[in-house]
Design a protein around this motif. Structure first.
Motif, short mmCIF file in Angstrom:
data_model
loop_
_atom_site.label_atom_id
_atom_site.label_comp_id
_atom_site.label_asym_id
_atom_site.label_seq_id
_atom_site.Cartn_x
_atom_site.Cartn_y
_atom_site.Cartn_z
N GLU A 1 1.08 1.29 9.52
CA GLU A 1 0.37 0.13 8.97
C GLU A 1 0.33 -0.98 10.02
O GLU A 1 1.32 -1.25 10.70
N ARG B 1 0.82 -1.20 0.00
CA ARG B 1 0.00 0.00 0.00
C ARG B 1 0.85 1.25 0.00
O ARG B 1 0.35 2.33 -0.17
N CYS B 2 2.12 1.15 0.22
CA CYS B 2 3.00 2.30 0.29
C CYS B 2 3.50 2.65 -1.11
O CYS B 2 4.07 1.80 -1.78
#
Length: 111
Positions: free
Chosen positions: A91, A7-8
């Motif tokens: 996260e 997701r980064c």
């Protein structure tokens, strides 16, 4: 380039040359890369992610450091300086640990 879900948005980009504060003093990402080995760089004191990487410790260097402007919690940096995987800021371990394991297996094989 091998793509691994994360997701980064740092994944796939060149690792920023951050100033790093470690127990041994001040260094930089560029200095850590002098070994020409992959680096797992923990910027948020995430012991659960460092533990996830332990099965691959013979294949990569694991470092913990602080930086003034943290772009991610943890970076997996390839020897060429590109980010192979990154844990986003704050996260959860429930998503970061499995995705780190997946990235490590994709790059280095099953331990």
């Amino acid at each position: 380039m091998l793509a691994v879900a994360t997701r980064c948005p740092l994944a796939g980009t060149f690792a920023p040359d951050l100033t790093l504060h470690t127990d041994e003093g001040i260094t930089s990402v560029a200095e850590l890369m002098h070994t020409a080995r992959p680096v797992l760089l923990d910027l948020a004191d995430r012991p659960e992610l460092r533990q996830t990487a332990q099965d691959w410790r013979d294949l990569l260097d694991i470092h913990t450091a602080k930086t003034d402007d943290r772009p991610a919690d943890v970076l997996l940096i390839r020897p060429d300086g590109h980010v192979a995987w990154a844990a986003g800021l704050d996260e959860s371990a429930d998503s970061a640990s499995p995705s780190l394991r997946e990235a490590l297996a994709a790059w280095f094989g099953t331990p």
